[in-house]
Design a protein around this motif. Sequence first.
Motif, PDB file in Angstrom:
ATOM      1  N   ARG A 262      29.201  -3.502 -22.025  1.00  0.00           N
ATOM      2  CA  ARG A 262      28.958  -4.937 -22.238  1.00  0.00           C
ATOM      3  C   ARG A 262      27.691  -5.418 -21.551  1.00  0.00           C
ATOM      4  NH1 ARG A 262      34.336  -8.724 -21.929  1.00  0.00           N
ATOM      5  NH2 ARG A 262      35.587  -7.717 -23.552  1.00  0.00           N
ATOM      6  N   PHE A 263      27.530  -5.054 -20.265  1.00  0.00           N
ATOM      7  CA  PHE A 263      26.353  -5.504 -19.525  1.00  0.00           C
ATOM      8  C   PHE A 263      26.177  -4.636 -18.297  1.00  0.00           C
ATOM      9  CE2 PHE A 263      29.956  -8.110 -18.146  1.00  0.00           C
ATOM     10  CZ  PHE A 263      29.933  -7.952 -16.777  1.00  0.00           C
ATOM     11  N   VAL A 264      24.997  -4.745 -17.671  1.00  0.00           N
ATOM     12  CA  VAL A 264      24.685  -4.011 -16.445  1.00  0.00           C
ATOM     13  C   VAL A 264      24.200  -5.002 -15.398  1.00  0.00           C
ATOM     14  CG1 VAL A 264      23.270  -2.219 -15.377  1.00  0.00           C
ATOM     15  CG2 VAL A 264      24.073  -1.934 -17.728  1.00  0.00           C
ATOM     16  N   LEU A 265      24.762  -4.912 -14.212  1.00  0.00           N
ATOM     17  CA  LEU A 265      24.311  -5.724 -13.083  1.00  0.00           C
ATOM     18  C   LEU A 265      23.387  -4.881 -12.211  1.00  0.00           C
ATOM     19  CD1 LEU A 265      27.669  -7.457 -12.096  1.00  0.00           C
ATOM     20  CD2 LEU A 265      25.714  -8.505 -13.246  1.00  0.00           C
ATOM     21  N   PRO A 266      22.329  -5.487 -11.662  1.00  0.00           N
ATOM     22  CA  PRO A 266      21.384  -4.721 -10.840  1.00  0.00           C
ATOM     23  C   PRO A 266      22.012  -4.286  -9.520  1.00  0.00           C
ATOM     24  CG  PRO A 266      20.873  -7.051 -10.732  1.00  0.00           C
ATOM     25  CD  PRO A 266      21.959  -6.909 -11.762  1.00  0.00           C
ATOM     26  N   ARG A 267      21.286  -3.478  -8.795  1.00  0.00           N
ATOM     27  CA  ARG A 267      21.735  -3.006  -7.484  1.00  0.00           C
ATOM     28  C   ARG A 267      22.142  -4.196  -6.617  1.00  0.00           C
ATOM     29  NH1 ARG A 267      20.901   1.502  -4.283  1.00  0.00           N
ATOM     30  NH2 ARG A 267      20.767   1.109  -2.052  1.00  0.00           N
ATOM     31  N   GLY A 268      23.305  -4.105  -5.986  1.00  0.00           N
ATOM     32  CA  GLY A 268      23.772  -5.217  -5.168  1.00  0.00           C
ATOM     33  C   GLY A 268      25.122  -4.927  -4.557  1.00  0.00           C
ATOM     34  N   LEU A 269      25.842  -5.984  -4.164  1.00  0.00           N
ATOM     35  CA  LEU A 269      27.149  -5.849  -3.528  1.00  0.00           C
ATOM     36  C   LEU A 269      28.132  -6.829  -4.155  1.00  0.00           C
ATOM     37  CD1 LEU A 269      26.196  -5.621   0.268  1.00  0.00           C
ATOM     38  CD2 LEU A 269      26.969  -3.740  -1.197  1.00  0.00           C
ATOM     39  N   ARG A 270      29.370  -6.376  -4.337  1.00  0.00           N
ATOM     40  CA  ARG A 270      30.412  -7.222  -4.913  1.00  0.00           C
ATOM     41  C   ARG A 270      31.402  -7.627  -3.837  1.00  0.00           C
ATOM     42  NH1 ARG A 270      35.214  -5.970  -8.730  1.00  0.00           N
ATOM     43  NH2 ARG A 270      34.809  -3.796  -8.179  1.00  0.00           N
ATOM     44  N   ALA A 271      31.855  -8.884  -3.862  1.00  0.00           N
ATOM     45  CA  ALA A 271      32.895  -9.337  -2.942  1.00  0.00           C
ATOM     46  C   ALA A 271      34.181  -8.582  -3.241  1.00  0.00           C
ATOM     47  CB  ALA A 271      33.110 -10.839  -3.099  1.00  0.00           C
ATOM     48  N   ALA A 272      34.948  -8.275  -2.203  1.00  0.00           N
ATOM     49  CA  ALA A 272      36.149  -7.461  -2.372  1.00  0.00           C
ATOM     50  C   ALA A 272      37.191  -8.125  -3.260  1.00  0.00           C
ATOM     51  CB  ALA A 272      36.748  -7.143  -1.000  1.00  0.00           C
ATOM     52  N   ASP A 273      37.233  -9.459  -3.300  1.00  0.00           N
ATOM     53  CA  ASP A 273      38.221 -10.124  -4.153  1.00  0.00           C
ATOM     54  C   ASP A 273      37.784 -10.198  -5.610  1.00  0.00           C
ATOM     55  OD1 ASP A 273      36.274 -12.091  -4.189  1.00  0.00           O
ATOM     56  OD2 ASP A 273      37.540 -13.664  -3.324  1.00  0.00           O
ATOM     57  N   GLY A 274      36.580  -9.690  -5.923  1.00  0.00           N
ATOM     58  CA  GLY A 274      36.118  -9.608  -7.300  1.00  0.00           C
ATOM     59  C   GLY A 274      35.571 -10.881  -7.894  1.00  0.00           C
ATOM     60  N   THR A 275      35.357 -11.923  -7.094  1.00  0.00           N
ATOM     61  CA  THR A 275      34.926 -13.202  -7.647  1.00  0.00           C
ATOM     62  C   THR A 275      33.416 -13.338  -7.792  1.00  0.00           C
ATOM     63  OG1 THR A 275      34.920 -14.187  -5.424  1.00  0.00           O
ATOM     64  CG2 THR A 275      36.943 -14.393  -6.730  1.00  0.00           C
ATOM     65  N   ALA A 276      32.645 -12.492  -7.127  1.00  0.00           N
ATOM     66  CA  ALA A 276      31.190 -12.651  -7.180  1.00  0.00           C
ATOM     67  C   ALA A 276      30.493 -11.336  -6.898  1.00  0.00           C
ATOM     68  CB  ALA A 276      30.725 -13.715  -6.171  1.00  0.00           C
ATOM     69  N   TYR A 277      29.263 -11.251  -7.398  1.00  0.00           N
ATOM     70  CA  TYR A 277      28.406 -10.085  -7.184  1.00  0.00           C
ATOM     71  C   TYR A 277      27.038 -10.617  -6.796  1.00  0.00           C
ATOM     72  CZ  TYR A 277      26.077  -5.605  -8.167  1.00  0.00           C
ATOM     73  OH  TYR A 277      25.351  -4.439  -8.071  1.00  0.00           O
ATOM     74  N   PHE A 278      26.437 -10.052  -5.749  1.00  0.00           N
ATOM     75  CA  PHE A 278      25.154 -10.532  -5.246  1.00  0.00           C
ATOM     76  C   PHE A 278      24.095  -9.438  -5.359  1.00  0.00           C
ATOM     77  CE2 PHE A 278      28.354 -13.096  -3.198  1.00  0.00           C
ATOM     78  CZ  PHE A 278      27.811 -14.380  -3.202  1.00  0.00           C
ATOM     79  N   SER A 279      22.876  -9.857  -5.701  1.00  0.00           N
ATOM     80  CA  SER A 279      21.770  -8.916  -5.817  1.00  0.00           C
ATOM     81  C   SER A 279      20.484  -9.607  -5.389  1.00  0.00           C
ATOM     82  CB  SER A 279      21.640  -8.439  -7.269  1.00  0.00           C
ATOM     83  OG  SER A 279      20.571  -7.530  -7.407  1.00  0.00           O
ATOM     84  N   LEU A 280      19.579  -8.841  -4.795  1.00  0.00           N
ATOM     85  CA  LEU A 280      18.287  -9.373  -4.361  1.00  0.00           C
ATOM     86  C   LEU A 280      17.201  -9.025  -5.365  1.00  0.00           C
ATOM     87  CD1 LEU A 280      18.046  -8.680  -0.523  1.00  0.00           C
ATOM     88  CD2 LEU A 280      17.862 -10.902  -1.638  1.00  0.00           C
TER      89      LEU A 280
END
Length: 280
Positions: free
Chosen positions: A58-76
């Motif tokens: 479906r999609f690809v997210l760039p290199r980053g970190l995901r919150a353990a509860d699955g609500t958000a993903y962060f990337s620089l």
Amino acid sequence: MKRLAVLLAAVPLAAACGGTVDEATPTAPTPSAGVFLAGTAGDSGPVTAYDRANLRRRFVLPRGLRAADGTAYFSLRGSELRRYDPLTGRRTRSYELNGTWTLAAVSATARWVVLSRGSTEVRVLDAETGETAHRLKLPGVFLVETISSEGDFLFLQQNFVDGRYAVRGYDLAAGTLLQGSLATKGETVLMQGVAADTVASPDGRWLLTLYVDTKRNAAFVHALNIVDRFPLCIDMPPCPKCTVAQLRRWALALAPDGRTLYAANPAIGRVAEVHLPTSR
């Protein structure tokens, strides 16, 4: 001393070891999103989302970190920190950092993002307000392991020139680096190992990292209890004839409720199971 019973082996448990711009309205993750996420380069590598029904990408997210509860993903991206919905791939917010930083950790609930620069400078961002909550410089060479869900405590790894490390704690509310290793009453306990895999429990209680100790040719899980603030070391089933490459094949996974940790190594055909709440 407590002991953990693991499948195929009984092993000891030892204490050780800027401003923001809204771009889209975030939506709470729901099972109807129908995707599963696959990382191809460890916990900080890019993430690919696949459709559960037909296995199409479906999609690809760039290199980053995901919150353990699955609500958000962060990337620089440069000096901009971007927040994504990990179930839709939509960017939901951006934070301008005004400088070059490295993404170090995300709290379990996605409220706090920790950034680092060099080996001593740390910045804690409140992802709700976009403001910097804390900024500090540490006396030594440190890596950030994680931050508490309340944003009041940092878990650090202090590295030494001989390759060993110690688990340290920083009380953000008091602005104090605690003396010695966590849970050792001021004594500094040194450990040896190279990190290979990491998984965090959705409830924010555990951060579990697989380490390979090349000195004694063994693998262990560094289990960090974030709520009660103590570390444990869980030895994987012994394999005296295993190579370092084989030991690095241990992979970690949590049951959906975050209470049971599974460690599997296809290279040697072994599985270990740990019930985290009861240490069994």
